[in-house]
Design a protein around this motif. Sequence first.
Motif, PDB file in Angstrom:
ATOM      1  N   LEU A  85       0.794  -1.234   0.000  1.00  0.00           N
ATOM      2  CA  LEU A  85       0.000   0.000   0.000  1.00  0.00           C
ATOM      3  C   LEU A  85       0.823   1.279   0.000  1.00  0.00           C
ATOM      4  O   LEU A  85       0.359   2.319  -0.469  1.00  0.00           O
ATOM      5  CB  LEU A  85      -0.922   0.013   1.233  1.00  0.00           C
ATOM      6  CG  LEU A  85      -2.352  -0.467   1.046  1.00  0.00           C
ATOM      7  CD1 LEU A  85      -2.420  -1.818   0.403  1.00  0.00           C
ATOM      8  CD2 LEU A  85      -3.073  -0.474   2.383  1.00  0.00           C
ATOM      9  N   TYR A  86       2.013   1.218   0.565  1.00  0.00           N
ATOM     10  CA  TYR A  86       2.723   2.484   0.826  1.00  0.00           C
ATOM     11  C   TYR A  86       4.105   2.599   0.190  1.00  0.00           C
ATOM     12  O   TYR A  86       4.741   3.621   0.351  1.00  0.00           O
ATOM     13  CB  TYR A  86       2.906   2.684   2.334  1.00  0.00           C
ATOM     14  CG  TYR A  86       1.640   2.989   3.090  1.00  0.00           C
ATOM     15  CD1 TYR A  86       1.151   4.297   3.157  1.00  0.00           C
ATOM     16  CD2 TYR A  86       0.923   1.998   3.743  1.00  0.00           C
ATOM     17  CE1 TYR A  86      -0.006   4.595   3.857  1.00  0.00           C
ATOM     18  CE2 TYR A  86      -0.232   2.284   4.450  1.00  0.00           C
ATOM     19  CZ  TYR A  86      -0.692   3.579   4.502  1.00  0.00           C
ATOM     20  OH  TYR A  86      -1.838   3.874   5.194  1.00  0.00           O
ATOM     21  N   THR A  87       4.629   1.548  -0.417  1.00  0.00           N
ATOM     22  CA  THR A  87       6.013   1.661  -0.918  1.00  0.00           C
ATOM     23  C   THR A  87       6.070   1.400  -2.416  1.00  0.00           C
ATOM     24  O   THR A  87       5.114   0.943  -3.024  1.00  0.00           O
ATOM     25  CB  THR A  87       6.958   0.645  -0.231  1.00  0.00           C
ATOM     26  OG1 THR A  87       6.625  -0.679  -0.694  1.00  0.00           O
ATOM     27  CG2 THR A  87       6.882   0.706   1.276  1.00  0.00           C
ATOM     28  N   ARG A  88       7.256   1.689  -2.952  1.00  0.00           N
ATOM     29  CA  ARG A  88       7.452   1.435  -4.387  1.00  0.00           C
ATOM     30  C   ARG A  88       8.034   0.055  -4.634  1.00  0.00           C
ATOM     31  O   ARG A  88       8.436  -0.251  -5.752  1.00  0.00           O
ATOM     32  CB  ARG A  88       8.405   2.482  -4.955  1.00  0.00           C
ATOM     33  CG  ARG A  88       7.778   3.848  -4.968  1.00  0.00           C
ATOM     34  CD  ARG A  88       8.564   4.749  -5.902  1.00  0.00           C
ATOM     35  NE  ARG A  88       8.216   6.130  -5.624  1.00  0.00           N
ATOM     36  CZ  ARG A  88       9.048   7.129  -5.697  1.00  0.00           C
ATOM     37  NH1 ARG A  88      10.292   6.919  -6.056  1.00  0.00           N
ATOM     38  NH2 ARG A  88       8.659   8.348  -5.423  1.00  0.00           N
ATOM     39  N   VAL A  89       8.125  -0.749  -3.591  1.00  0.00           N
ATOM     40  CA  VAL A  89       8.607  -2.127  -3.791  1.00  0.00           C
ATOM     41  C   VAL A  89       7.627  -2.795  -4.767  1.00  0.00           C
ATOM     42  O   VAL A  89       6.414  -2.781  -4.512  1.00  0.00           O
ATOM     43  CB  VAL A  89       8.626  -2.910  -2.455  1.00  0.00           C
ATOM     44  CG1 VAL A  89       9.056  -4.355  -2.672  1.00  0.00           C
ATOM     45  CG2 VAL A  89       9.494  -2.219  -1.422  1.00  0.00           C
ATOM     46  N   PRO A  90       8.115  -3.349  -5.898  1.00  0.00           N
ATOM     47  CA  PRO A  90       7.177  -3.988  -6.832  1.00  0.00           C
ATOM     48  C   PRO A  90       6.369  -5.070  -6.108  1.00  0.00           C
ATOM     49  O   PRO A  90       6.910  -5.808  -5.273  1.00  0.00           O
ATOM     50  CB  PRO A  90       8.092  -4.593  -7.906  1.00  0.00           C
ATOM     51  CG  PRO A  90       9.397  -3.876  -7.763  1.00  0.00           C
ATOM     52  CD  PRO A  90       9.506  -3.439  -6.340  1.00  0.00           C
ATOM     53  N   ALA A  91       5.066  -5.143  -6.442  1.00  0.00           N
ATOM     54  CA  ALA A  91       4.167  -6.029  -5.694  1.00  0.00           C
ATOM     55  C   ALA A  91       4.662  -7.477  -5.700  1.00  0.00           C
ATOM     56  O   ALA A  91       4.609  -8.159  -4.668  1.00  0.00           O
ATOM     57  CB  ALA A  91       2.760  -5.936  -6.269  1.00  0.00           C
TER      58      ALA A  91
END
Length: 431
Positions: A85-91
Motif C-alpha cells: 500500500l505504501y512503498t514502491r517495492v514492486p508487488a
Amino acid sequence: MKTRAAAANILHQVLNQGQSLSTLLPRYQSKVAAKDRALLQELCFGTLRWYSRLDAMTKPLLEKPLKGKYRVVHSLLLVGIYQLLYTRVPAHAALAETVNACKVLKVEPFKGMVNGVLRNVQRKQDELTTKVDALPQLRLAHPNWLLKRIQQAYPEQWQDILTANNQHPPMWIRVNQSQHSREQYLALLQQAELDATPDELAQSALRLARPVDVTSLPGFEQGHSSVQDGAAQLAAQLLDAQAGELVLDACAAPGGKTAHILERQPALSQLVAVDLDNDRLKRVHQNLDRIGLAATVLQGDAAQPADWWQGEQFDRILLDAPCSATGVIRRHPDIKWLRRPEDITQLATLQGQILDALWQQLKPGGTLIYATCSILPDENSQQITAFLNRTPNALLKPLHANDTPDNPGWQLLPGAEQRDGFYYAKLSKTA
Ligand SMILES: C[S@@+](CC[C@H](N)C(=O)[O-])C[C@H]1O[C@@H](n2cnc3c(N)ncnc32)[C@H](O)[C@@H]1O
C-alpha cells in the motif's frame, strides 16, 4: 537475517512485548546486509506509522486471530500489506520476499496463508481501504484514546496534528555557534552540496533539504554541528544562560540540550547535568566529548535533589521533563501504541514532583524553563497553572502575547514549520 523477517521480529516485540523501536532497530540493523538497512528502517517506521489501519485490513481476511508463538506471522502480514500500500517495492517482490520470510521465522506452514492474505489485499484494496477509512482513528492511525485527547485539546487543529504525526520528519542540525556562525556553516554545507534552510525561531537551527549520514556534515566529528530538531533548540535559547552563572540541566540525557547550553555560553561558572538513567548518561559524556565541552554529570532523581546536590542554589534551571513524547510521534511512531492513558496521569504527577523539588534549588531572582516534547495540556499548560497556583513565589514570564497564568506557556505543534511538537514555560522566582 532477511529484511522482512527482521522487520516482523522487531514489530512483534514492539506491539506484543512493549519494547521500543529505538532500542530494537540498531540491534537488528547489525544483523541485515548493509544495503538492506534503509529498507528495514522504512518497513519498521512505516508499518508502525500505519499500524491500526493495516491491522484493521487484516481482520476480515483472517479466519481466526494469530496467537501465541504464531503471533509473529501477524506482524509479518502487516509488513507485507505496508509494502503493497505504501512503498514502491514492486508487488511481486513484496509478496515473494514476505512469503519467504516465513522460513526464517520458522513458521513455514503459514506460507500459503500469508500469500493468500496479501493477494486478497491486492484484489480487494479499494473495498478494504474504504471500509477502514470510515473511522478517523483508523484513517489517521492513532489509538482512539489519544485521538480523543488531541481532539479535545485542539478542536480546530486535531486532524492536522494527526496527519503531521504520520509524516517523515526532516533532519535538523544545530550549528555550534562557538565555532561558526549559522551563515558560515550554511556556506560550508553549500560547498558540500547540501541544501539547508535557517529556522526563523531557533537561532542555531538549519533544516536540511534531505537527510544525510552525519559523517557528511562538515566538521561533525569535531563537534561543529549536531543533530537536533528546531523546536528542541529553543530550550537553550530560552534559558539564555549568562557568563559566570551556576546552571542546572535536569533530566539531561542524552545531552543534546546540555551541549547547546555550553555552546551558547562557554563561560558559565558550572553546568550540572543530572539524569536518572545511567545508560543514557553515557551518551551525555559521548556528546560532550565529541564537541569538546565539559559539564558536571550526575546520576540522580530530579525529584530528590538532596541526594545529589549539596551546593548553592542555581541561577537557572532547565527542566526537560520526562513526558509522553506525544510531540515527537513522527520520529517515534511506536509511541502511539506503547503509551496508555494511565501513563499520562503518572507522568503529570512525576512532573509536578520534580518541579516542586527543583524550585527549592533555584535562587531568588532565578529562572526556570519547563520543557516537554508533549502536546497534551495535562503535562503542559495545566501542569504550569497548577504549579503557579500552589507556588506563591513563582512568576510566569510570558513567551508570547497570549502566555498568561490561565493558559500559560508556548505550545509548538508537530509539523508547524516542520518542527517537532514542544512546550515551553518560563518561570522566575520572586523571593
Ligand atoms: C526528554 S528526555 C531528556 C532529553 C535531554 N534533555 C536532551 O535534550 O538530550 C527525559 C529524560 O528524563 C530522564 N528522567 C526520567 N525520570 C527522571 C527523574 N526522576 N530524575 C531525573 N531524570 C529523569 C530520562 O532518563 C530521560 O533521559
